[in-house]
Scaffold this motif. Structure first.
Motif, PDB file in Angstrom:
ATOM      1  N   ARG A  14       0.892  -1.175   0.015  1.00 32.80           N
ATOM      2  CA  ARG A  14       0.021  -0.025   0.280  1.00 32.80           C
ATOM      3  C   ARG A  14       0.846   1.254   0.073  1.00 32.80           C
ATOM      4  O   ARG A  14       0.644   2.081  -0.465  1.00 32.80           O
ATOM      5  CB  ARG A  14      -1.094   0.004   1.154  1.00 32.80           C
ATOM      6  N   GLU A  15       2.207   1.230   0.395  1.00 33.50           N
ATOM      7  CA  GLU A  15       2.902   2.364   0.681  1.00 33.50           C
ATOM      8  C   GLU A  15       3.498   2.701  -0.700  1.00 33.50           C
ATOM      9  O   GLU A  15       4.026   3.888  -0.848  1.00 33.50           O
ATOM     10  CB  GLU A  15       4.059   2.041   1.521  1.00 33.50           C
ATOM     11  N   TYR A  16       3.388   1.955  -1.589  1.00 32.62           N
ATOM     12  CA  TYR A  16       4.003   2.322  -3.044  1.00 32.62           C
ATOM     13  C   TYR A  16       3.135   3.113  -3.910  1.00 32.62           C
ATOM     14  O   TYR A  16       3.539   3.571  -4.829  1.00 32.62           O
ATOM     15  CB  TYR A  16       4.305   1.169  -3.665  1.00 32.62           C
ATOM     16  N   PHE A  17       1.497   3.145  -3.285  1.00 31.19           N
ATOM     17  CA  PHE A  17       0.978   4.222  -3.982  1.00 31.19           C
ATOM     18  C   PHE A  17       0.977   5.401  -3.461  1.00 31.19           C
ATOM     19  O   PHE A  17      -0.133   5.909  -2.669  1.00 31.19           O
ATOM     20  CB  PHE A  17      -0.377   3.413  -4.079  1.00 31.19           C
ATOM     21  N   VAL A  18       2.071   6.162  -3.648  1.00 33.52           N
ATOM     22  CA  VAL A  18       2.313   7.314  -2.945  1.00 33.52           C
ATOM     23  C   VAL A  18       1.481   8.609  -3.457  1.00 33.52           C
ATOM     24  O   VAL A  18       0.844   8.428  -4.549  1.00 33.52           O
ATOM     25  CB  VAL A  18       3.986   7.742  -3.223  1.00 33.52           C
ATOM     26  N   ALA A  19       1.308   9.730  -2.502  1.00 29.51           N
ATOM     27  CA  ALA A  19       0.518  10.709  -2.874  1.00 29.51           C
ATOM     28  C   ALA A  19       1.548  11.232  -4.253  1.00 29.51           C
ATOM     29  O   ALA A  19       2.874  11.355  -4.392  1.00 29.51           O
ATOM     30  CB  ALA A  19       0.707  11.672  -1.850  1.00 29.51           C
ATOM     31  N   GLY A  20       0.749  11.827  -5.066  1.00 31.29           N
ATOM     32  CA  GLY A  20       1.381  12.409  -6.094  1.00 31.29           C
ATOM     33  C   GLY A  20       1.610  11.466  -7.541  1.00 31.29           C
ATOM     34  O   GLY A  20       1.958  11.913  -8.480  1.00 31.29           O
TER      35      GLY A  20
END
Lengths: 529, 523
Positions: free
Chosen positions: A282-288
């Motif tokens: 989930r952390e790889y779908f970063v903001a931006g």
């Protein structure tokens, strides 16, 4: 005929060479001609020596001739890359050849020895086509930090090919070479592969010898293949991987021959996906992250599930700290690795009066701004009083990042699927003046280097006509499994419309009026103002 | 010791730490396959180089296992702690003789730590703590020269670049210049005994640096230390430190502050001079060497190295002085080199094997003393005396090498046995030994060929005595007149006529009997 030959995959070239459909010389000539005609506008190559290439091709043809006379038993012993052209990133030492690492400070340097991987490529009969452009000392994500000018992306010549192995990626995408060698310290193979719509793999740390490969960050650097499909990437990895006594960090782990027998049939390849447990961090779908990129990744997940894989969300909680820790560790190592460029023994030498002045003049003139920035960052991070707060802490973060992955593997996940880059290729110059924005583009790839794991980027469709890469991350030494998964994804997307799309920039490459990448960059810069 | 130094030492005590760099004896360099078995400063420059020791782009180091074993052996020999895992560190600094811009060394985890070395001084035995011993690579050789146009140039010879170096650092336990010298000598001896290094100071295989500070006697805190370099012999180590103690004392007495500097020793002028200031001390930015994995030292490997160690000099000295009852001086001379000590031990073994009751080969206890005991003391005297004199006068590589004298330990024992049993005189034995050394023949053969055996037959001596008495009437008359010393003269004449072979005591007895018998007949 020569125009067609460059469009073949390496494994198709292998078949044609053995059958006598064409010779290694014809194959080499086809590529040399393409480079000669098109590289002005692409800027992928730093050195191509036609004479030297043809000498290698003739030698390969002699062996192929013999094999045809002796019979199939001998042909079977030839490596699939025998007679196949290979591009090398210009930080791989080739005896008697230049090796600039994209830096002015190595202008005029001739390597007196072959890198281990160069020896391996010679041993399998591959034809070394030339040296490709790169960010200086592999520091960068766009190939714009080359002292020899930028490289264009074949999908849009106004855009960057990614980096730092941007020359290798652009050359493969533009059919200037079927396969190429890159190096990946924080994403430098996978990210340009993603931005150029090809396959790129960073193997497990220790899989490929670094001997003779100019060092950026020793504990993170790995040599990896770039190719237009998974089978070709696997064949190139097979050729160069394995223990080398001259690199103490290369592992005595056998290289699986299965790398040479990935399924030919799309259906068979797709069937291999069934039953796999895949993790989506989930952390790889970063903001931006660009919506188009995220959409392609989500679609890829859906396709994988449809093919029988289970995809579950996983967590890699220390991802956020990855960039900071990476830029400390990599810069610290680089600050020492780049100390040897002092103008005393080789490369650029400027004399200033005394030794200190010599150093200042040589290094001041020889290094570009990004190399200087990293040397300063690294020197600072290692300085007395700061070591514990920076380098020491970064190494602890590295341990935590590795533990994040270990926990995922311990939960039974076979591989992680993720975006390679949060965005598609950007315009030349867009991030050149904002180092932090450039650094952030590596957020999804550099944790893999920090953990020493194998990772690959494979084409997963287009967003606004530009390639999106799907990243596959595996357990240590699982390159074969990852490439089977990559081949499986090729199998399930074989009929997808985007599979047949040629890079639109290729037509412009052939136009003699097409501007050089540096001129494009300058024009774009002028346009911004 | 100068008067100034003596005066300084009344008020001040020196605190000295010693750093020794020594070239470790290996076939190849520390991190590459270049030859390291010859003096790197000899032969054509830059003839033993490769991408690794030239620091070319892409080159990587590989650990030399033998070099590591040498440091581990040193660690064992000084009773140091050896970690189960150690690592390498990069020491970063710029200098033209350092091709990579960093030296691969060891910072936090040296291969050996917390050892000690015990040695004799004029003030008795001393033990100095050794903080650590670690392995690193040497730099290139920088040569300053003038080119044909008269310009000053610096030349670089990378043959020495990457040679393995062991650095051994003491605790600040050394208190006198003599101790410093004795420590260095004992360390050299130890390294040579265990085969780790030739440790020749003149050839740069052993470089000694001293950190010297002084403090008022009776106080605890250390003074500011000064590093002294360029001491190229044991003698200069002692002289340089003596000079430095006296200089620092004079400076403090004059109200000056000692600055933390590096000073060089000028052997010709007998002074130290400032080489560079250390006040803005360099930050080496050490960090773990990422090109080399941590090195694991398992117990089996260490045990194998321990099993290969010889008996160390200190243990041999204790055995010679204790069990054998030799003087401390003799024990010291006999252990000065491993060759001499091994020779002595081999001779002892031969003598013991032939001595009744001590080993197989001896005659039954209580039997006739056909094979008298060749005492350790007698062997020691012959080895430290006559044999040493002969080999020290030899030329070339054999000079000083008892093991290359051509006199086998068993041959020396046989010769000493002849002396001890009274069969030949000491003078004859010396002659035989000298001739044996020249001709490379066993001395016992020379004794036989030259008929050196002592005449101890009373009848044979009696015949000579008669001749002597007949030929020296004046002396005989003196004796008869009561002059006792005339006997000595006449015995001398007997010895002369027998070429020194006559048993002097027997000759004296026979002579007296002869003279007294003649006198009574005549009286």
């Amino acid at each position: 005929m020569s125009g067609d030959l460059t469009r073949l995959t390496a494994h198709a070239m292998a078949v044609g060479l053995r059958a006598g459909d064409f010779t290694a010389e014809e194959l080499a000539t086809a590529h040399l001609d393409a480079i000669e005609a098109e590289d002005r506008a692409l800027g992928a190559w730093l050195a191509v020596d036609r004479t030297e290439v043809l000498v290698q091709a003739h030698a390969a043809d002699a062996t192929l001739d013999l094999a045809r006379r002796v019979g199939p038993a001998m042909s079977a012993t030839l490596h699939p890359l025998h007679g196949v052209p290979v591009a090398l990133k210009d930080l791989v030492s080739v005896r008697g050849g230049r090796c600039t690492a994209g830096s002015r400070i190595l202008a005029g340097y001739t390597s007196p020895y072959d890198a281990h991987i160069t020896e391996r490529l010679r041993a399998v009969g591959a034809v070394i086509l030339g040296k490709t452009n790169m960010d200086e000392f592999a520091m960068g994500s766009s190939t714009e930090h080359s002292a020899y000018g930028p490289t264009s992306n074949p999908w849009d010549l106004d855009r960057v090919p990614g980096g730092s192995s941007g020359g290798s990626a652009a050359a493969v995408a533009a059919y200037h070479a079927p396969v190429a060698i890159g190096t990946d310290t924080g994403g430098s193979v996978r990210q340009p592969a993603s931005l150029c719509g090809i396959v790129g793999m960073k193997p497990t740390y220790g899989r490929v010898s670094r001997y003779g490969v100019v060092a950026f960050a020793s504990s993170l650097d790995q040599v990896g293949p770039l190719a237009r499909d998974a089978r070709d990437a696997a064949a190139l990895l097979h050729a160069v991987a394995g223990r080398d006594d001259r690199d103490s960090t290369s592992a005595p782990i056998p290289v699986p021959d299965g790398l040479l027998s990935l399924p030919d049939s799309d259906d068979e390849a797709a069937a291999g996906i069934r039953g796999l447990r895949l993790g989506l961090p989930r952390e790889y779908f970063v903001a931006g992250m660009e919506p188009g990129t995220e959409a392609r990744i989500r679609e890829a997940v859906t396709l994988l599930e449809a093919a029988g894989a289970t995809v579950e969300e996983v967590s890699l909680p220390h991802t956020d700290y990855g960039i900071a820790a990476y830029y400390i560790v990599a810069s610290a190592e680089a600050s020492a690795n780049l100390a040897r460029y002092d103008g005393i023994r080789f490369g650029l030498a400027r004399r200033g009066g005394d030794v200190l002045e010599d150093y200042l003049a040589t290094r001041g003139e020889g290094f570009g701004p990004e190399a200087k920035r990293r040397i300063m960052l690294g020197t600072y991070a290692l300085s007395a009083g700061y070591y514990d707060a920076f380098y020491g802490k970064a190494q602890k973060v590295r341990t935590l990042i590795k533990a994040d992955f270990d926990a995922v593997w311990a939960a039974g996940v076979d591989a992680i699927v993720a975006p390679t880059s949060p965005s598609v290729a950007w315009r030349l110059g867009a991030k050149l003046d904002d180092p932090v924005a450039m650094y952030l583009t590596d957020v999804c790839t550099l944790p893999v280097n920090m953990a020493g794991l194998p990772g690959a980027s494979i084409p997963a469709g287009l967003s606004d006509g530009l390639p999106v890469g799907l990243q596959l991350i595996g357990r240590p030494w699982s390159e074969l499994e990852l490439l089977r998964l990559a081949r499986g994804f090729e199998g399930i997307t074989a009929g997808a419309p985007w599979r047949g799309v040629e890079p639109p920039g290729l037509a412009a490459l052939r136009s003699a009026s097409s501007p050089r990448p540096a001129d494009r960059a300058a024009a774009l810069g002028a346009g911004d103002r | 010791m100068t008067a100034g130094l003596a005066a300084a030492l009344e008020r001040y005590e020196a605190v000295i730490g010693i750093e020794v760099h020594c070239q470790v004896r290996t076939a190849t360099k520390m991190f590459c396959a270049c030859a390291a078995d010859a003096d790197p400063d000899e032969g054509a420059p830059n003839s033993r180089t490769c991408p690794v020791c030239l620091g070319l782009p892409g080159a990587l180091p590989v650990i030399n296992r033998r070099a590591v074993e040498h440091v581990l052996a040193t660690g064992l020999a000084i009773g140091a702690t050896v970690p189960s895992a150690t690592r390498w560190d990069r020491k970063n600094y710029f200098y033209p003789d350092l091709p990579k811009g960093y030296q691969i060394s060891q910072l936090d985890l040296p291969l050996a730590s917390h050892g000690s070395l015990t040695f004799d001084t004029s003030a008795g035995e001393r033990t100095i703590g050794i903080r650590r011993a670690h392995l690193e690579e040497d730099t290139a050789r920088l040569i300053h020269a003038t080119d044909p146009d008269g310009r000053k140039v610096s030349l670089l010879d990378f043959d020495r670049s990457g040679m393995p170096l062991m650095e051994i650092v003491t605790e600040p336990d050394v208190r006198t210049a003599e101790e410093a010298r004795r420590y260095a000598e004992e360390l050299q001896r130890l390294l040579r005994y265990i085969g780790v290094s030739d440790a020749d100071m003149e050839r740069g295989q052993m470089r000694v640096e001293a950190n010297v500070s002084i403090r008022p006697r009776g106080t605890e805190p250390f003074g500011t230390r000064v590093e002294v370099k360029n001491m190229n012999s044991f003698r200069s180590v002692e002289r340089a430190i003596e000079f430095e103690i006296e200089r620092q004392a004079a400076a403090i007495d004059a109200g000056e502050t000692i600055r933390q500097v590096t000073r060089g020793w000028d052997d010709d002028r007998g002074i130290t001079y400032v080489m560079r200031s250390k006040e803005d001390s360099e930050d080496y930015r050490y960090f773990p060497e990422p090109d080399l994995p941590p090195l694991r030292v398992d117990a089996a490997w260490l045990a194998e190295i321990a099993a290969g160690l010889p008996e160390l000099p200190a243990a041999r000295r204790a055995r010679y002085a204790g069990t054998l009852g030799l003087s401390a001086y003799d024990a010291g001379v006999l252990t000065a080199t491993r060759e001499t000590s091994d020779y002595f031990d081999a001779a002892l073994a031969v003598a013991a094997a032939a001595t009744p009751g001590t080993a197989a080969g001896g005659t039954a206890a209580g039997g006739t003393a056909a094979d008298p005991v060749v005492s350790p003391k007698a062997l020691a005297n012959w080895i430290t005396g006559e044999l040493t004199r002969l080999v020290n006068a030899a030329a070339g590589a054999d000079r000083g090498r008892i093991d290359r004298s051509g006199i086998a330990p068993a041959d020396l024992v046989a010769l000493v046995r002849l002396v001890e049993s009274g069969e030949i005189s000491g003078t004859s034995a010396k002659e035989a030994l000298a001739e044996a050394f020249e001709s490379r023949r066993p001395p016992a053969d020379i004794v036989a060929d030259r008929g050196m055996r002592r005449i101890s037959d009373a009848d044979a001596i009696g015949a000579v005595v008669s001749d002597v008495v007949a030929a020296n009437p004046a002396a005989v008359a003196d004796y008869r007149a009561g002059k006792e010393q005339a006997v000595g003269f006449l015995v001398g004449q007997v010895m002369k006529r027998t070429g020194g072979r006559a048993d002097a005591a027997l000759a004296r007895t026979v002579l007296r009997a002869h003279l007294d018998a003649d006198g009574s007949q005549g009286g």
